[in-house]
Design a protein around this motif. Sequence first.
Motif, PDB file in Angstrom:
ATOM      1  N   ASP A   6      91.853 -12.695  10.922  1.00 42.42           N
ATOM      2  CA  ASP A   6      92.637 -13.033   9.733  1.00 42.42           C
ATOM      3  C   ASP A   6      93.425 -11.853   9.170  1.00 42.42           C
ATOM      4  OD1 ASP A   6      91.557 -15.648   9.702  1.00 42.42           O
ATOM      5  OD2 ASP A   6      89.806 -14.933   8.577  1.00 42.42           O
ATOM      6  N   VAL A   7      93.142 -10.654   9.637  1.00 43.18           N
ATOM      7  CA  VAL A   7      93.755  -9.450   9.072  1.00 43.18           C
ATOM      8  C   VAL A   7      95.278  -9.485   9.124  1.00 43.18           C
ATOM      9  CG1 VAL A   7      94.008  -6.946   9.367  1.00 43.18           C
ATOM     10  CG2 VAL A   7      91.732  -7.974   9.298  1.00 43.18           C
ATOM     11  N   PRO A   8      95.910  -9.804  10.262  1.00 39.91           N
ATOM     12  CA  PRO A   8      97.382  -9.805  10.279  1.00 39.91           C
ATOM     13  C   PRO A   8      97.987 -10.741   9.231  1.00 39.91           C
ATOM     14  CG  PRO A   8      96.548  -9.869  12.517  1.00 39.91           C
ATOM     15  CD  PRO A   8      95.364 -10.080  11.605  1.00 39.91           C
ATOM     16  N   GLU A   9      97.412 -11.921   9.064  1.00 41.21           N
ATOM     17  CA  GLU A   9      97.932 -12.861   8.069  1.00 41.21           C
ATOM     18  C   GLU A   9      97.728 -12.336   6.650  1.00 41.21           C
ATOM     19  OE1 GLU A   9      97.498 -17.500   6.608  1.00 41.21           O
ATOM     20  OE2 GLU A   9      96.332 -16.811   8.317  1.00 41.21           O
ATOM     21  N   ALA A  10      96.564 -11.747   6.383  1.00 41.96           N
ATOM     22  CA  ALA A  10      96.305 -11.191   5.049  1.00 41.96           C
ATOM     23  C   ALA A  10      97.277 -10.065   4.736  1.00 41.96           C
ATOM     24  CB  ALA A  10      94.863 -10.710   4.944  1.00 41.96           C
ATOM     25  N   VAL A  11      97.524  -9.202   5.709  1.00 41.32           N
ATOM     26  CA  VAL A  11      98.462  -8.089   5.515  1.00 41.32           C
ATOM     27  C   VAL A  11      99.874  -8.629   5.294  1.00 41.32           C
ATOM     28  CG1 VAL A  11      99.550  -6.107   6.656  1.00 41.32           C
ATOM     29  CG2 VAL A  11      97.065  -6.368   6.718  1.00 41.32           C
ATOM     30  N   ALA A  12     100.267  -9.636   6.064  1.00 42.92           N
ATOM     31  CA  ALA A  12     101.599 -10.226   5.883  1.00 42.92           C
ATOM     32  C   ALA A  12     101.728 -10.829   4.483  1.00 42.92           C
ATOM     33  CB  ALA A  12     101.858 -11.286   6.952  1.00 42.92           C
ATOM     34  N   ASP A  22      94.555  -5.537  -5.317  1.00 41.34           N
ATOM     35  CA  ASP A  22      93.133  -5.816  -5.550  1.00 41.34           C
ATOM     36  C   ASP A  22      92.624  -6.951  -4.675  1.00 41.34           C
ATOM     37  OD1 ASP A  22      92.845  -3.789  -7.393  1.00 41.34           O
ATOM     38  OD2 ASP A  22      93.094  -5.097  -9.131  1.00 41.34           O
ATOM     39  N   MET A  23      93.441  -7.976  -4.497  1.00 36.10           N
ATOM     40  CA  MET A  23      93.031  -9.100  -3.649  1.00 36.10           C
ATOM     41  C   MET A  23      92.885  -8.655  -2.196  1.00 36.10           C
ATOM     42  SD  MET A  23      95.337 -12.127  -5.332  1.00 36.10           S
ATOM     43  CE  MET A  23      94.651 -13.490  -4.396  1.00 36.10           C
ATOM     44  N   LEU A  24      93.846  -7.869  -1.710  1.00 36.26           N
ATOM     45  CA  LEU A  24      93.761  -7.371  -0.342  1.00 36.26           C
ATOM     46  C   LEU A  24      92.537  -6.474  -0.188  1.00 36.26           C
ATOM     47  CD1 LEU A  24      95.016  -7.169   2.517  1.00 36.26           C
ATOM     48  CD2 LEU A  24      96.191  -5.108   1.694  1.00 36.26           C
ATOM     49  N   HIS A  25      92.335  -5.578  -1.141  1.00 37.33           N
ATOM     50  CA  HIS A  25      91.178  -4.677  -1.060  1.00 37.33           C
ATOM     51  C   HIS A  25      89.879  -5.463  -1.029  1.00 37.33           C
ATOM     52  CE1 HIS A  25      93.817  -1.389  -3.067  1.00 37.33           C
ATOM     53  NE2 HIS A  25      94.034  -1.475  -1.783  1.00 37.33           N
ATOM     54  N   GLY A  26      89.779  -6.501  -1.835  1.00 43.73           N
ATOM     55  CA  GLY A  26      88.575  -7.325  -1.854  1.00 43.73           C
ATOM     56  C   GLY A  26      88.332  -8.007  -0.514  1.00 43.73           C
ATOM     57  N   LEU A  27      89.401  -8.541   0.068  1.00 45.38           N
ATOM     58  CA  LEU A  27      89.263  -9.177   1.380  1.00 45.38           C
ATOM     59  C   LEU A  27      88.829  -8.169   2.439  1.00 45.38           C
ATOM     60  CD1 LEU A  27      92.435 -11.462   1.396  1.00 45.38           C
ATOM     61  CD2 LEU A  27      90.044 -12.205   1.252  1.00 45.38           C
ATOM     62  N   LEU A  28      89.471  -7.008   2.433  1.00 45.39           N
ATOM     63  CA  LEU A  28      89.142  -5.987   3.430  1.00 45.39           C
ATOM     64  C   LEU A  28      87.739  -5.436   3.222  1.00 45.39           C
ATOM     65  CD1 LEU A  28      92.558  -4.109   3.685  1.00 45.39           C
ATOM     66  CD2 LEU A  28      91.660  -5.920   5.179  1.00 45.39           C
ATOM     67  N   LEU A  29      87.328  -5.308   1.981  1.00 42.79           N
ATOM     68  CA  LEU A  29      85.971  -4.852   1.699  1.00 42.79           C
ATOM     69  C   LEU A  29      84.960  -5.833   2.277  1.00 42.79           C
ATOM     70  CD1 LEU A  29      84.562  -2.496   0.315  1.00 42.79           C
ATOM     71  CD2 LEU A  29      84.518  -3.843  -1.771  1.00 42.79           C
ATOM     72  N   GLY A  30      85.294  -7.119   2.259  1.00 49.21           N
ATOM     73  CA  GLY A  30      84.434  -8.123   2.871  1.00 49.21           C
ATOM     74  C   GLY A  30      84.228  -7.891   4.355  1.00 49.21           C
ATOM     75  N   LEU A  31      85.253  -7.354   5.026  1.00 49.36           N
ATOM     76  CA  LEU A  31      85.107  -7.022   6.451  1.00 49.36           C
ATOM     77  C   LEU A  31      84.027  -5.977   6.668  1.00 49.36           C
ATOM     78  CD1 LEU A  31      88.749  -6.647   7.820  1.00 49.36           C
ATOM     79  CD2 LEU A  31      87.087  -8.417   8.414  1.00 49.36           C
ATOM     80  N   LEU A  32      83.907  -5.073   5.704  1.00 51.42           N
ATOM     81  CA  LEU A  32      82.967  -3.965   5.866  1.00 51.42           C
ATOM     82  C   LEU A  32      81.521  -4.411   5.724  1.00 51.42           C
ATOM     83  CD1 LEU A  32      84.886  -1.136   3.994  1.00 51.42           C
ATOM     84  CD2 LEU A  32      85.126  -1.948   6.350  1.00 51.42           C
ATOM     85  N   ALA A  33      81.321  -5.621   5.241  1.00 49.34           N
ATOM     86  CA  ALA A  33      79.966  -6.162   5.154  1.00 49.34           C
ATOM     87  C   ALA A  33      79.462  -6.611   6.527  1.00 49.34           C
ATOM     88  CB  ALA A  33      79.928  -7.326   4.175  1.00 49.34           C
ATOM     89  N   THR A  34      80.394  -6.863   7.453  1.00 47.38           N
ATOM     90  CA  THR A  34      80.004  -7.379   8.770  1.00 47.38           C
ATOM     91  C   THR A  34      80.498  -6.527   9.932  1.00 47.38           C
ATOM     92  OG1 THR A  34      81.952  -8.828   8.757  1.00 47.38           O
ATOM     93  CG2 THR A  34      79.880  -9.772   7.974  1.00 47.38           C
TER      94      THR A  34
END
Length: 100
Positions: A6-12, A22-34
């Motif tokens: 999902d990263v390319p779509e989120a970045v786009a 803040d929304m992007l950071h929150g989504l990316l921070l979620g990646l760091l949980a897994t």
Amino acid sequence: MITLDDVPEAVACWREGQLSDDMLHGLLLGLLATHEVDAAMRHLPDDVQGHFADHLRSSFDNDSPAECFLSFSSTTGASSLPVVLVRNVRAWLGRRTDEA
């Protein structure tokens, strides 16, 4: 939760102004949980890597106990960030500092 696919779509969406920083950071921070921090960062374009790394440094490079960090969601409210996530980010930040 966001996946690496999902990263390319989120970045786009962020680049088009559909997501705030803040929304992007929150989504990316979620990646760091897994995912390991290095693995997640490799999936980000260079400019987004730098942007997110700056956010991680400003948020986690401090003396606050790892147990004190919270995440906020409009659907679930406040919840504690996993201590291991905070420790992994701090270790990654430390390695980046050592490599500089």
